[in-house]
Structures are given as structure tokens and as C-alpha cells.
Design a protein around this motif. Structure first.
Motif, short mmCIF file in Angstrom:
data_model
loop_
_atom_site.label_atom_id
_atom_site.label_comp_id
_atom_site.label_asym_id
_atom_site.label_seq_id
_atom_site.Cartn_x
_atom_site.Cartn_y
_atom_site.Cartn_z
N SER A 30 0.81 -1.21 0.00
CA SER A 30 0.00 0.00 0.00
C SER A 30 0.84 1.26 0.00
N ARG A 31 2.13 1.16 0.34
CA ARG A 31 2.98 2.35 0.43
C ARG A 31 3.87 2.53 -0.81
N ASN A 32 3.74 1.64 -1.76
CA ASN A 32 4.65 1.67 -2.89
C ASN A 32 3.93 1.65 -4.23
N ALA A 33 4.68 1.94 -5.26
CA ALA A 33 4.15 1.88 -6.61
C ALA A 33 4.00 0.43 -7.05
N ILE A 69 -2.77 1.85 -17.11
CA ILE A 69 -2.59 1.21 -15.82
C ILE A 69 -3.44 1.93 -14.78
N SER A 70 -3.99 1.16 -13.86
CA SER A 70 -4.77 1.73 -12.77
C SER A 70 -4.59 0.85 -11.54
N ARG A 71 -5.03 1.35 -10.40
CA ARG A 71 -4.93 0.54 -9.18
C ARG A 71 -6.09 0.86 -8.26
N ASP A 72 -6.43 -0.15 -7.48
CA ASP A 72 -7.44 -0.02 -6.43
C ASP A 72 -6.67 -0.16 -5.12
N ASN A 73 -6.42 0.96 -4.45
CA ASN A 73 -5.60 0.92 -3.24
C ASN A 73 -6.26 0.11 -2.12
N ALA A 74 -7.57 0.12 -2.07
CA ALA A 74 -8.26 -0.63 -1.03
C ALA A 74 -8.05 -2.13 -1.20
N LYS A 75 -7.85 -2.55 -2.43
CA LYS A 75 -7.68 -3.98 -2.71
C LYS A 75 -6.23 -4.35 -3.02
N ASN A 76 -5.33 -3.35 -2.99
CA ASN A 76 -3.93 -3.61 -3.36
C ASN A 76 -3.84 -4.33 -4.70
N THR A 77 -4.63 -3.87 -5.64
CA THR A 77 -4.71 -4.51 -6.95
C THR A 77 -4.40 -3.51 -8.04
N ALA A 78 -3.57 -3.93 -8.99
CA ALA A 78 -3.26 -3.12 -10.16
C ALA A 78 -3.85 -3.78 -11.39
N TYR A 79 -4.22 -2.95 -12.33
CA TYR A 79 -4.82 -3.43 -13.58
C TYR A 79 -4.03 -2.86 -14.76
N LEU A 80 -4.04 -3.59 -15.85
CA LEU A 80 -3.46 -3.10 -17.08
C LEU A 80 -4.45 -3.36 -18.20
N GLN A 81 -5.09 -2.30 -18.65
CA GLN A 81 -6.01 -2.39 -19.78
C GLN A 81 -5.20 -2.22 -21.06
N MET A 82 -5.25 -3.23 -21.91
CA MET A 82 -4.46 -3.23 -23.13
C MET A 82 -5.40 -3.24 -24.33
N ASN A 83 -5.34 -2.18 -25.12
CA ASN A 83 -6.16 -2.05 -26.32
C ASN A 83 -5.28 -2.02 -27.57
N SER A 84 -5.89 -2.23 -28.71
CA SER A 84 -5.17 -2.19 -29.99
C SER A 84 -3.90 -3.03 -29.94
N LEU A 85 -4.05 -4.24 -29.45
CA LEU A 85 -2.89 -5.10 -29.27
C LEU A 85 -2.23 -5.46 -30.60
N LYS A 86 -0.91 -5.58 -30.53
CA LYS A 86 -0.09 -5.89 -31.70
C LYS A 86 0.68 -7.19 -31.45
N PRO A 87 1.09 -7.87 -32.49
CA PRO A 87 1.89 -9.09 -32.28
C PRO A 87 3.13 -8.84 -31.43
N GLU A 88 3.72 -7.67 -31.53
CA GLU A 88 4.92 -7.36 -30.74
C GLU A 88 4.63 -7.17 -29.26
N ASP A 89 3.37 -7.17 -28.88
CA ASP A 89 3.00 -7.13 -27.46
C ASP A 89 3.03 -8.53 -26.84
N THR A 90 3.25 -9.54 -27.64
CA THR A 90 3.31 -10.90 -27.14
C THR A 90 4.48 -11.06 -26.17
N ALA A 91 4.18 -11.51 -24.96
CA ALA A 91 5.19 -11.65 -23.92
C ALA A 91 4.54 -12.22 -22.67
N ASN A 96 4.87 -6.16 -10.38
CA ASN A 96 6.03 -5.75 -9.58
C ASN A 96 5.64 -4.67 -8.58
N ILE A 97 6.42 -4.59 -7.51
CA ILE A 97 6.34 -3.51 -6.54
C ILE A 97 7.60 -2.67 -6.69
#
Length: 122
Positions: A30-33, A69-91, A96-97
Motif C-alpha cells: 500500500s505504500r509503494n508503486a 494502468i490503474s490501481r485499487d488501493n483498497a484492494k492492493n490490486t493493479a490493472y493493465l487495460q491493453m487495447n489495440s494489441l499488436k503481435p509485438e505485445d506478445t510476452a 512488480n512492486i
């Protein structure tokens, strides 16, 4: 100790969207990125996006305008919404904290999730 539960990776066609989630537990969360990294086969792990506790964000140039990227501090949860995905996004995408400073630089701590596979292919 920090533990992560990552989810949301999948096979998607180019131009499609995915939303990754990372639920973190541990007293320092909760205290970190929080950040998302990715590693493609044969390449180094790279920062995709980071967000701190006051919602300051940073993005890799390759995903700006497509990922959010977004986060819900109450839930200590981070999200990554990825749109217009490309083959080079494959990974494998890892949660991480770390530390996100005012300049926009992100410094990861040595806490990593197990990763979730994102494959963009037709």
C-alpha cells in the motif's frame, strides 16, 4: 514478503483488447508503486507501465495511447487495460512492486509475480 496473484493473460487477435489484474499482498504494497513488466522470448524484461499511490503513471513509449494502468488501493490490486494489441505485445507480463518518482522513472524492487502469458496472433 510480497505475494502476487496475476490473471487475464490470453490469446487474442491483433487489434483486440485484454485486461490484466494483479492482486498483491504484503505490508509494503500500500505504500509503494506497482508496475507491469513484460518479457518476450530472447529479450530482456522491460517496463510496460507503473503507477504510484497518488495515481502518477509512467508508460513505455511503445504502449502509450494503447495501454492504461490503474490501481485499487483498497484492494492492493493493479490493472493493465491493453487495447489495440499488436503481435509485438506478445510476452509474459509480470507484476512488480517498486518506486515511481516525480520525474517518471520507475525503480523496481525485487518482488515479482509468476507472470501471465499474453499472445497476440491471428
Amino acid at each position: 514478503q510480497v505475494q502476487f496473484v496475476e490473471s487475464g493473460g490470453d490469446l487474442v487477435q491483433p487489434g483486440g483488447s485484454l485486461r490484466l489484474s494483479c492482486a498483491a499482498s504484503g505490508s509494503i504494497v500500500s505504500r509503494n508503486a506497482m508496475g507491469w513488466y513484460r518479457q518476450a522470448p530472447g529479450k530482456q524484461r522491460e517496463l510496460v507501465a507503473g503507477i504510484n499511490t497518488i495515481d502518477q503513471t509512467t508508460y513505455a513509449d511503445s504502449v502509450k495511447g494503447r495501454f492504461t494502468i490503474s490501481r485499487d488501493n483498497a484492494k492492493n490490486t493493479a490493472y493493465l487495460q491493453m487495447n489495440s494489441l499488436k503481435p509485438e505485445d506478445t510476452a509474459v507480463y509480470y507484476c512488480n512492486i517498486g518506486r515511481l518518482v516525480y520525474s517518471g522513472a520507475y525503480y523496481p524492487y525485487d518482488y515479482w509475480g509468476q507472470g501471465t502469458q499474453v499472445t497476440v496472433s491471428s
